[in-house]
Design a protein around this motif. Sequence first.
Motif, short mmCIF file in Angstrom:
data_model
loop_
_atom_site.label_atom_id
_atom_site.label_comp_id
_atom_site.label_asym_id
_atom_site.label_seq_id
_atom_site.Cartn_x
_atom_site.Cartn_y
_atom_site.Cartn_z
N THR A 74 0.84 -1.20 0.00
CA THR A 74 0.00 0.00 0.00
C THR A 74 0.87 1.25 0.00
N PRO A 75 0.42 2.32 -0.63
CA PRO A 75 1.23 3.54 -0.70
C PRO A 75 1.38 4.19 0.69
N TYR A 76 2.49 4.90 0.85
CA TYR A 76 2.72 5.62 2.09
C TYR A 76 1.78 6.82 2.18
N ASP A 77 1.54 7.28 3.38
CA ASP A 77 0.75 8.48 3.60
C ASP A 77 1.55 9.67 3.09
N SER A 78 1.02 10.39 2.08
CA SER A 78 1.76 11.50 1.47
C SER A 78 1.94 12.67 2.43
N SER A 79 1.19 12.74 3.51
CA SER A 79 1.35 13.84 4.46
C SER A 79 2.68 13.72 5.22
N LEU A 80 3.31 12.55 5.18
CA LEU A 80 4.60 12.38 5.83
C LEU A 80 5.70 13.15 5.11
N TRP A 81 5.49 13.48 3.85
CA TRP A 81 6.55 14.05 3.03
C TRP A 81 6.27 15.49 2.60
N THR A 82 5.39 16.20 3.27
CA THR A 82 5.04 17.55 2.84
C THR A 82 6.14 18.57 3.09
N ASP A 83 7.01 18.34 4.05
CA ASP A 83 8.03 19.34 4.38
C ASP A 83 9.40 19.01 3.79
N SER A 84 9.47 18.09 2.84
CA SER A 84 10.76 17.72 2.28
C SER A 84 10.71 17.75 0.76
N ASP A 85 11.87 17.92 0.16
CA ASP A 85 12.00 17.90 -1.29
C ASP A 85 12.57 16.55 -1.71
#
Length: 97
Positions: A74-85
């Motif tokens: 299953t895909p990861y929660d995209s909210s985990l990566w909002t503060d990174s490039d």
Amino acid sequence: MSLNDDLTVIQRCVDDLARAVGRLQPPLGGPDLRRVRADTDHLRESVALLRASATATEPGTPLRPQGLVPIPDTPYDSSLWTDSDDEGLGVQNRHAP
């Protein structure tokens, strides 16, 4: 044959191989034989690891190396990566330099 019987047969075969390689030492010697001897030692260690992992599990359970964690598809929660490039890929929705 049971798993224990199979491992015992493998252990005997590796022991026979080690004895045969030892008999080749006086007439041949050299770096090629050292490599075969090292490979034989690695086989012996691998069989010991197999035997240890087989005795650590219950009968009927599949062998799985210890310490491995299954990763879901299953895909990861995209909210985990909002503060990174994405390093090396540029910022999302913009072109790379």
